[in-house]
Design an enzyme around this catalytic site. Structure first.
Site, mmCIF file in Angstrom:
data_model
loop_
_atom_site.group_PDB
_atom_site.id
_atom_site.type_symbol
_atom_site.label_atom_id
_atom_site.label_comp_id
_atom_site.label_asym_id
_atom_site.label_seq_id
_atom_site.Cartn_x
_atom_site.Cartn_y
_atom_site.Cartn_z
ATOM 1 N N CYS A 32 -7.488 1.773 1.203
ATOM 2 C CA CYS A 32 -6.907 0.286 0.950
ATOM 3 C C CYS A 32 -7.650 -0.199 -0.442
ATOM 4 O O CYS A 32 -8.573 -0.276 -0.667
ATOM 5 C CB CYS A 32 -8.275 -0.254 1.880
ATOM 6 S SG CYS A 32 -8.338 -1.951 2.752
ATOM 7 N N TYR A 163 2.472 -7.412 0.996
ATOM 8 C CA TYR A 163 2.676 -6.664 1.942
ATOM 9 C C TYR A 163 3.838 -8.266 2.565
ATOM 10 O O TYR A 163 4.030 -7.344 4.003
ATOM 11 C CB TYR A 163 0.782 -7.216 2.980
ATOM 12 C CG TYR A 163 0.398 -5.730 2.958
ATOM 13 C CD1 TYR A 163 0.263 -4.724 3.229
ATOM 14 C CD2 TYR A 163 -1.094 -6.146 1.440
ATOM 15 C CE1 TYR A 163 -1.148 -3.751 3.314
ATOM 16 C CE2 TYR A 163 -1.261 -5.331 1.216
ATOM 17 C CZ TYR A 163 -1.775 -4.064 1.565
ATOM 18 O OH TYR A 163 -2.521 -3.098 1.689
#
Length: 310
Positions: A32, A163
């Site tokens: 992440c 994203y």
């Protein structure tokens, strides 16, 4: 979005959650980018002992982040198998998203904060009395307005922009995000042509945030998220800047490309239904000369590099 009861951990009396060494456990995932930010800051300022870390598996199931990397499949300090259990302890009945990084109060076993936006700034400021001798100032007072403004621009176009490209539901949404992303990268390419770091001669929080997104670019976002106008390695200034940071103590030694590739390609089945993890790219190029020293600068300002990673 922060977890609904998310709070800041401070040393100035503005929060019911005081800074205390060893009281909290930082839960991260090495795939992440938002976890990556916290790991870099924690390492640069020397908070490893004061804020111990728990690492979740890059793979997860329908209950989310799990501690299957640990013996017997549970965190040895918190005693839980899933991070969701610490969210439930903080907000009984909570059924929303379970994200990392998250800071858990060890005595209560509950999530205190998962606000990645404020967490790195607080580690750089509110936790200062626990920093190692020689820790760099990553959020200097005279640059805070500039750092905050640039961080906001980068969040919209780059950090979340990749994203949006990956999970866009329409051609129009994807194309708009794609243009914003690469327009911003072009601006950064010019900005960094004559300065070593985003705000001048020393590393700041902005550099850390940009690093943890762009270090994943060719390994995940370029192909899987269709951010494919060009690779990072094809943008000469940004690529040299990123190699400079990667080779700086506290940056590259927090990056785990195997976890990054496994998580993005095996978990995001919506984008990669067969779960095949690519063999490339060639990671040895991260260690090639960057020649950014010619721009001068002092990476840690008046501070010193962190000690070698153990």
């Amino acid at each position: 979005m922060p977890f609904p009861p998310s709070a800041r951990i401070t040393s100035d009396g503005t929060s019911p959650w005081p800074v205390e060494p060893g009281r909290y456990r930082l839960v991260v995932n090495r795939a992440c980018p938002f976890s990556g930010r916290v790991l870099v800051v924690r390492r640069l300022v020397g908070l490893e002992a004061a804020l111990p870390v728990a690492v979740t598996d890059p793979l997860h199931d329908d209950r989310g982040w799990r501690f299957t990397l640990d013996p017997e499949g549970h965190d040895p300090v918190l005693g839980i198998r899933y991070l969701a259990e610490a969210y439930e302890a903080a907000a009984p009945g909570y059924d929303g998203g379970v994200s990392v990084p998250a800071v858990v109060d060890v005595p209560g076993g509950r999530v205190v904060t998962n606000d990645h936006d404020t967490l790195t700034r607080d580690l750089a400021t509110q936790w200062r009395h626990l920093h190692r001798p020689g820790a760099p100032d990553l959020y200097p007072a005279e640059l805070r307005a500039d750092i905050d403004a640039l961080n906001s621009e980068l969040a919209d176009d780059v950090f979340f922009g990749v994203y949006t490209c990956g999970f866009a539901k329409t051609q129009e949404e994807y194309s708009a995000a794609f243009r914003r992303l690469f327009d911003r990268l072009d601006v950064l390419e010019e900005r960094l042509r004559t300065r070593r770091y985003l705000h001048g001669d020393t590393i700041t929080e902005s550099d850390i945030r940009l690093f943890t997104t762009l270090v994943r670019f060719d390994a995940a976002y370029h192909g899987l998220f269709r951010c494919n106008r060009n690779k990072l390695t094809e943008m000469p200034v940004l690529w040299a800047y990123m190699r400079d940071l990667f080779q700086t103590p506290g940056f590259g030694d927090t990056v785990h490309f195997a976890d990054i590739k496994l998580h993005y390609h095996a978990v995001l089945t919506e984008l990669n239904p067969r779960g095949i993890v690519p063999e490339g790219p060639d990671l040895s190029v991260w260690h090639t000369p960057h020649n950014r020293e010619r721009l001068g600068g002092r990476p840690f300002g008046d501070g010193t590099p962190p000690p070698a990673a153990t």
